[in-house]
Design a protein around this motif. Structure first.
Motif, PDB file in Angstrom:
ATOM      1  N   TYR A  25     -21.994 -17.937   7.860  1.00 58.60           N
ATOM      2  CA  TYR A  25     -20.908 -18.929   7.878  1.00 58.60           C
ATOM      3  C   TYR A  25     -20.506 -19.362   6.465  1.00 58.60           C
ATOM      4  O   TYR A  25     -19.683 -20.250   6.309  1.00 58.60           O
ATOM      5  N   ALA A  26     -21.137 -18.740   5.484  1.00 53.88           N
ATOM      6  CA  ALA A  26     -20.919 -19.192   4.096  1.00 53.88           C
ATOM      7  C   ALA A  26     -19.534 -18.827   3.577  1.00 53.88           C
ATOM      8  O   ALA A  26     -18.920 -19.578   2.823  1.00 53.88           O
ATOM      9  N   LYS A  27     -19.046 -17.663   4.010  1.00 53.76           N
ATOM     10  CA  LYS A  27     -17.769 -17.182   3.468  1.00 53.76           C
ATOM     11  C   LYS A  27     -16.645 -18.175   3.762  1.00 53.76           C
ATOM     12  O   LYS A  27     -16.441 -18.592   4.890  1.00 53.76           O
ATOM     13  N   GLY A  28     -15.963 -18.565   2.753  1.00 52.51           N
ATOM     14  CA  GLY A  28     -14.870 -19.528   2.941  1.00 52.51           C
ATOM     15  C   GLY A  28     -15.315 -20.947   2.644  1.00 52.51           C
ATOM     16  O   GLY A  28     -14.533 -21.768   2.196  1.00 52.51           O
ATOM     17  N   ALA A  29     -16.601 -21.212   2.900  1.00 56.68           N
ATOM     18  CA  ALA A  29     -17.114 -22.554   2.609  1.00 56.68           C
ATOM     19  C   ALA A  29     -17.694 -22.594   1.195  1.00 56.68           C
ATOM     20  O   ALA A  29     -17.627 -23.612   0.508  1.00 56.68           O
ATOM     21  N   LEU A  31     -22.258 -23.466  -9.760  1.00 57.23           N
ATOM     22  CA  LEU A  31     -20.913 -23.331  -9.192  1.00 57.23           C
ATOM     23  C   LEU A  31     -20.954 -23.189  -7.676  1.00 57.23           C
ATOM     24  O   LEU A  31     -19.965 -22.786  -7.065  1.00 57.23           O
ATOM     25  N   ASP A  32     -22.117 -23.496  -7.104  1.00 57.82           N
ATOM     26  CA  ASP A  32     -22.221 -23.587  -5.651  1.00 57.82           C
ATOM     27  C   ASP A  32     -22.079 -22.258  -4.917  1.00 57.82           C
ATOM     28  O   ASP A  32     -21.625 -22.213  -3.767  1.00 57.82           O
ATOM     29  N   PHE A  33     -22.419 -21.186  -5.575  1.00 62.36           N
ATOM     30  CA  PHE A  33     -22.358 -19.874  -4.909  1.00 62.36           C
ATOM     31  C   PHE A  33     -23.424 -19.783  -3.819  1.00 62.36           C
ATOM     32  O   PHE A  33     -24.552 -20.255  -4.015  1.00 62.36           O
ATOM     33  N   TYR A  34     -23.091 -19.161  -2.713  1.00 60.94           N
ATOM     34  CA  TYR A  34     -24.104 -18.769  -1.726  1.00 60.94           C
ATOM     35  C   TYR A  34     -24.555 -17.375  -2.148  1.00 60.94           C
ATOM     36  O   TYR A  34     -23.720 -16.489  -2.345  1.00 60.94           O
ATOM     37  N   THR A  35     -25.832 -17.195  -2.314  1.00 58.25           N
ATOM     38  CA  THR A  35     -26.280 -15.922  -2.896  1.00 58.25           C
ATOM     39  C   THR A  35     -27.057 -15.067  -1.890  1.00 58.25           C
ATOM     40  O   THR A  35     -27.882 -15.564  -1.128  1.00 58.25           O
ATOM     41  N   ILE A  36     -26.759 -13.802  -1.954  1.00 61.25           N
ATOM     42  CA  ILE A  36     -27.473 -12.809  -1.132  1.00 61.25           C
ATOM     43  C   ILE A  36     -28.116 -11.824  -2.101  1.00 61.25           C
ATOM     44  O   ILE A  36     -27.497 -11.413  -3.086  1.00 61.25           O
ATOM     45  N   TYR A  37     -29.340 -11.448  -1.805  1.00 56.69           N
ATOM     46  CA  TYR A  37     -30.082 -10.514  -2.657  1.00 56.69           C
ATOM     47  C   TYR A  37     -30.247  -9.172  -1.952  1.00 56.69           C
ATOM     48  O   TYR A  37     -31.135  -9.019  -1.122  1.00 56.69           O
ATOM     49  N   PRO A  38     -29.419  -8.211  -2.289  1.00 52.92           N
ATOM     50  CA  PRO A  38     -29.524  -6.910  -1.624  1.00 52.92           C
ATOM     51  C   PRO A  38     -30.914  -6.276  -1.717  1.00 52.92           C
ATOM     52  O   PRO A  38     -31.342  -5.585  -0.788  1.00 52.92           O
ATOM     53  N   GLU A  39     -31.637  -6.511  -2.816  1.00 52.33           N
ATOM     54  CA  GLU A  39     -32.983  -5.909  -2.892  1.00 52.33           C
ATOM     55  C   GLU A  39     -33.900  -6.533  -1.847  1.00 52.33           C
ATOM     56  O   GLU A  39     -34.699  -5.853  -1.207  1.00 52.33           O
ATOM     57  N   ASN A  40     -33.732  -7.849  -1.683  1.00 54.76           N
ATOM     58  CA  ASN A  40     -34.524  -8.545  -0.670  1.00 54.76           C
ATOM     59  C   ASN A  40     -34.134  -8.045   0.723  1.00 54.76           C
ATOM     60  O   ASN A  40     -34.984  -7.808   1.583  1.00 54.76           O
ATOM     61  N   HIS A  41     -32.858  -7.842   0.898  1.00 58.29           N
ATOM     62  CA  HIS A  41     -32.368  -7.297   2.174  1.00 58.29           C
ATOM     63  C   HIS A  41     -32.909  -5.876   2.368  1.00 58.29           C
ATOM     64  O   HIS A  41     -33.299  -5.491   3.475  1.00 58.29           O
ATOM     65  N   GLY A  42     -32.976  -5.103   1.272  1.00 56.20           N
ATOM     66  CA  GLY A  42     -33.521  -3.752   1.351  1.00 56.20           C
ATOM     67  C   GLY A  42     -34.985  -3.768   1.783  1.00 56.20           C
ATOM     68  O   GLY A  42     -35.417  -2.959   2.609  1.00 56.20           O
ATOM     69  N   GLY A  51     -28.438  -9.512  11.138  1.00 54.79           N
ATOM     70  CA  GLY A  51     -27.294  -9.912  11.950  1.00 54.79           C
ATOM     71  C   GLY A  51     -25.992  -9.517  11.275  1.00 54.79           C
ATOM     72  O   GLY A  51     -25.318  -8.581  11.685  1.00 54.79           O
ATOM     73  N   LYS A  52     -25.673 -10.237  10.193  1.00 53.32           N
ATOM     74  CA  LYS A  52     -24.437  -9.915   9.464  1.00 53.32           C
ATOM     75  C   LYS A  52     -24.559 -10.494   8.071  1.00 53.32           C
ATOM     76  O   LYS A  52     -25.091 -11.597   7.914  1.00 53.32           O
ATOM     77  N   LEU A  53     -24.109  -9.767   7.092  1.00 54.32           N
ATOM     78  CA  LEU A  53     -24.131 -10.312   5.732  1.00 54.32           C
ATOM     79  C   LEU A  53     -22.699 -10.662   5.316  1.00 54.32           C
ATOM     80  O   LEU A  53     -21.764  -9.934   5.649  1.00 54.32           O
ATOM     81  N   PRO A  54     -22.533 -11.765   4.590  1.00 55.84           N
ATOM     82  CA  PRO A  54     -21.174 -12.124   4.181  1.00 55.84           C
ATOM     83  C   PRO A  54     -20.672 -11.211   3.080  1.00 55.84           C
ATOM     84  O   PRO A  54     -21.424 -10.863   2.171  1.00 55.84           O
TER      85      PRO A  54
END
Ligand code: SF4
Ligand code: SF4
Lengths: 369, 443
Positions: B65-69, B87-98, B142-145
């Motif tokens: 739900y982060a995208k847009g917010a 700057l309030d970025f929501y962060t995703i770590y692809p290595e962690n996802h890997g 589930g889904k990544l932004p």
């Protein structure tokens, strides 16, 4: 010295040491400020594809390392670097990085190692400032080690050598692209690559003589663009010659991506060298965008009317392998035919590679295929 | 990017109601599962495992739900994320996802998807998983932004640069790179100046993408918090100096996730405080990760994510406990260099001196120190096909450590997330030899 009698590398460097009291530095791929070395009477001898059997390196590096980094290490392990006075490792990729560290930290070669970082951001002021500082720092480290003093006159002269070489190479690529240079692929690249070990005062006449070889092949050969790391082994270029394919332009890390430099402003030597680095053609090892890479390939194809692009890739070379899928896809969208060949640097070309290149030559309508 | 009002409201709703509800459900599920009898080789599991699952589930849940917010960034594990937090970025770590995909045995499927698009099987599995996710949309989360920005640092490898360039191309979004010269020798002033200037140069780009103003005071607070998280993580790892160690390195591999992906955030700090309390309690009560800890080992390189459980079991049944690793240590070792009073310079120092941006002599010294401090009896080195910067140089490290410290060691050839590079038979054979040599030496 002419293109027909290029000297054998080892004999040449021994002669350089004896005759000119030059120190010789073994330089790993790919980009480095050669002018700084020349100005200190140091001859850079580049280590890309030494023809050594693979053996000892297996005790130091895993199997999935590229042939370029492996062979460089192998050359040192087999004791073929006795005549070198040290090594220079530009920070090109992860493989060169770790091989450099193995050599410097573990092997105890008794020879000094020098390092050079290649900034990955072309637009950044910080990167330019850093590059310039590194030039000064490398110069100072070399002077200190080889007991040389700073000679501004020599630096200016070296810069001029570099500029004349750049200009000659630009002309050669231009002639080649316009099919006005009647030399085989093998000859063209052997002269170009002689710059990997010749002093500029010896390389320049070879380049100049090659420029004189104007004329076009009869019947004309099919122009192609070659992209990848290096045109090696020589058997690969001979195969292209046999198939009547003319490499009309290249996007090779060890050729045009560091040698075919657009003309730039003159000025303070360090500024001019910094400027040269940031004017180099696009390359994945320096973080060029994929759009820039696609544009460059399309422009090479367009300007030389190439019938296709051959991606000739060294196995396990991450910078090249990562870019291939989007590059091939984008070129395909533009109707450019491509062939991807992964081949190591063994002297003998594998039968499979030959068959695939032949099939490609036939597809793009080369006469001899 | 200006926040979208509706999406912001939806995000807040999910944060205040959806995520807590999910946590309750997760707690119930965990309680239902908990009643397994004691394990013959492992001590009681950490209570914090459930807490960690909740934390990460919440993170991935909210990311939907982060995208847009929030502006969204995908970030490499070694990038100075503190700038993005301002700057309030929501962060995703692809290595962690890997790693998650690897652990959930989805790694090979996603790698294969990338290969179907022309990516070589020789490339890092994290990158292939990520590209496979790009092509298929598949993920165990589930889904990544979709990100607005890619933020990378080559302080771990150059691979991330090639990989993120591909993502930037496919999505046509900016890639901001923090270029950290490799430390062949001691870090120089020239390098620090370069990196510190880069951090300041990138701020206008980050502001433009996020649509927010950068605030240095906020940066100072955030890096203070990140420093604390890093220190807490270091203390967590230090508890394994105790005999018996209260957890194994395999636990630490799992509890590494917050310091990688939530560094500087309250959730990360609270998690490590709680974990530290639990571990200290276990140390005080003499509760070990293994029922019997006969010998203590060190792990080198990233985990074999799809075999963590099996490998842990194999070692545990022999009373061999991994008490330290070069990998987990990476997020603790440079935290002390962070100084909120000199934010840019100290970030440059801290982020450029991580293990993979340092020469092999540094790694050798680090390993010697860990061996000494954690009273290590043997060493297992994972030669990870994916990771050249970690794996090239291990043969020499092994030889030198054996010569200088007479420490038994083994190199296993495997991979971080692509199970096709794992030969069960070969690894077992390599380990059996190690176990034998080890027994011979110590019994
Ligand atoms: S071939 Fe590729 S991986 Fe090997 S040294 Fe050259 S750039 Fe690096
Ligand atoms: S596994 Fe290694 S190569 Fe892959 S992203 Fe991590 S550090 Fe880079």
């Amino acid at each position: 010295m002419t293109p027909t009698d290029l000297p054998e590398r080892k004999a040449y460097l021994l002669h350089q040491k004896a005759e000119h009291q030059r120190n010789v530095l073994g330089v790993f791929p790919a980009v480095y400020p050669r002018e700084i070395l020349w100005s200190l009477n140091i001859l850079p001898v580049e280590i890309w594809d030494p023809p050594v059997p693979i053996g000892r390196s297996a005790a130091h590096v895993p199997p999935n390392i590229c042939d370029v980094a492996r062979r460089g290490l192998e050359l040192i392990l087999q004791g073929h670097c006795g005549d070198l006075d040290g090594f220079l490792f530009p920070h090109t990729c992860d493989s060169i990085q770790n091989v450099a560290s193995i050599v410097n930290d573990y092997l105890g070669t008794g020879k000094p190692s020098f390092f050079f970082h290649l900034p990955r951001e072309s637009e950044s002021r910080a990167a330019r400032a850093f590059y310039r500082l590194q030039l000064e720092s490398l110069s100072s480290a070399l002077r200190k080690h080889f007991h040389r003093s700073l000679d501004t006159g020599m630096l200016v002269e070296s810069l001029q050598w570099g500029q004349r070489i750049d200009a000659a190479i630009r002309t050669l690529y231009e002639l080649r692209g316009q099919d006005r240079l009647d030399v085989s692929n093998s000859r063209f690249y052997s002269v170009l690559r002689a710059g990997e070990y010749l002093h500029p005062s010896d390389h320049l006449p070879c380049l100049a003589q090659l420029i004189e070889t104007t004329g076009s092949a009869k019947p004309p050969k099919t122009p192609v663009v070659l992209s990848g790391v290096l045109p090696s082994p020589p058997a690969f270029l001979s195969l292209l010659d046999e198939l009547d394919l003319r490499v009309a332009a290249d996007d090779l890390l060890n050729c045009s991506r560091r040698l075919q430099v657009p003309d730039g402003p003159a000025g303070n030597p360090y500024e001019a060298l910094t400027d040269r680095y940031f004017r180099l053609p696009v390359c994945p090892t320096r973080n060029s965008t994929l759009a820039q890479r696609v544009n460059r390939l399309l422009s090479l194809v367009g300007s030389t009317r190439a019938a296709g692009v051959i991606f000739y890739v060294v196995p396990f070379c991450d910078p090249e392998l990562f870019d291939l899928p989007p590059l091939v896809a984008e070129l395909k969208k533009q109707g450019v035919r491509t062939l991807v060949v992964e081949a190591g640097l063994n002297r003998q070309l594998s039968g499979q590679v030959a068959v695939r290149v032949e099939a490609f030559a036939e597809m793009i309508g080369s006469g001899a295929a | 990017m200006q926040p979208n009002l509706l999406k912001s409201l939806r995000y807040r709703f999910m944060k205040n109601l959806g995520a807590p509800l999910l946590t309750v459900l997760e707690q119930r599920r965990a309680t239902g599962k908990r009643n397994r009898g004691p394990h013959p080789h492992f001590g009681p599991p950490l209570r914090c495992n459930a807490r960690l699952r909740q934390l990460l589930t919440r993170h991935y849940f909210l990311s939907r739900y982060a995208k847009g917010a929030h502006p969204v960034a995908w970030v490499t594990s070694g990038a100075p994320v503190e700038l993005l937090r301002v700057l309030d970025f929501y962060t995703i770590y692809p290595e962690n996802h890997g790693a998650l995909c690897g652990a959930k045995r989805m790694g090979t499927e996603l790698c294969t998807a990338a290969e179907a698009h022309g990516y070589s099987q020789e490339l890092c599995a994290y990158a292939r998983i990520d590209l496979g996710h790009h092509f298929t949309g598949k993920t165990p989360a589930g889904k990544l932004p979709r990100p607005d920005l890619l933020f990378a640092s080559n302080n771990i490898c150059q691979t991330v640069v090639y990989w993120y360039r591909a993502l930037a191309h496919y999505w046509n979004i900016p890639l901001v790179l923090f270029d950290t010269p490799f430390n062949y020798e001691a870090l120089s002033d020239m390098q620090i100046e370069y990196m510190s200037a880069q951090l300041q140069e990138m701020i206008p780009v980050l502001e433009r993408v996020s649509g927010r103003r950068f605030d240095v005071v906020r940066l100072q607070q955030i890096i203070g918090s990140a420093k604390e998280c890093s220190a807490l993580w270091g203390q967590v790892l230090d508890t394994m100096k105790a005999r018996p160690a209260p957890m194994t390195i395999f636990d630490a591999f799992v509890h590494l996730a917050p310091i990688v992906s939530l560094r500087g955030l309250e959730g990360c700090r609270t998690h490590y405080r709680t974990l530290l309390d639990e571990l200290r309690e276990r140390v005080n009560r003499g509760i070990g990760a293994l029922t019997v800890e006969r010998k203590r080992l060190m792990w080198d390189n990233i985990a074999v994510w799809f075999k963590v459980r099996e490998l842990a079991g194999m070692f545990a049944e022999r009373g061999l406990n991994f008490v330290t690793a070069t990998y987990t240590n990476a997020w603790a070792e440079t935290g002390t260099m962070i100084d909120p009073q000199r934010p840019f310079e100290s970030l440059a120092r801290a982020y450029s001196q991580v293990i993979l941006n340092n020469n092999l002599k540094h790694r050798l010294d680090l390993m010697k120190r860990l061996i000494r401090e954690f009273e290590v009896d043997g060493l297992v080195m994972h030669s990870a096909r994916s990771c050249k910067p970690y794996s090239i140089g291990q043969y020499d490290l092994k030889r030198i450590l054996a010569d200088q410290l007479q420490i038994p060691s083994v190199i296993i050839e495997a991979d971080i997330a692509d199970s096709r590079s794992f030969s069960e038979k070969q690894v077992i054979a390599q380990l059996e030899l190690f176990f034998e040599a080890f027994e011979d030496r110590t019994e």
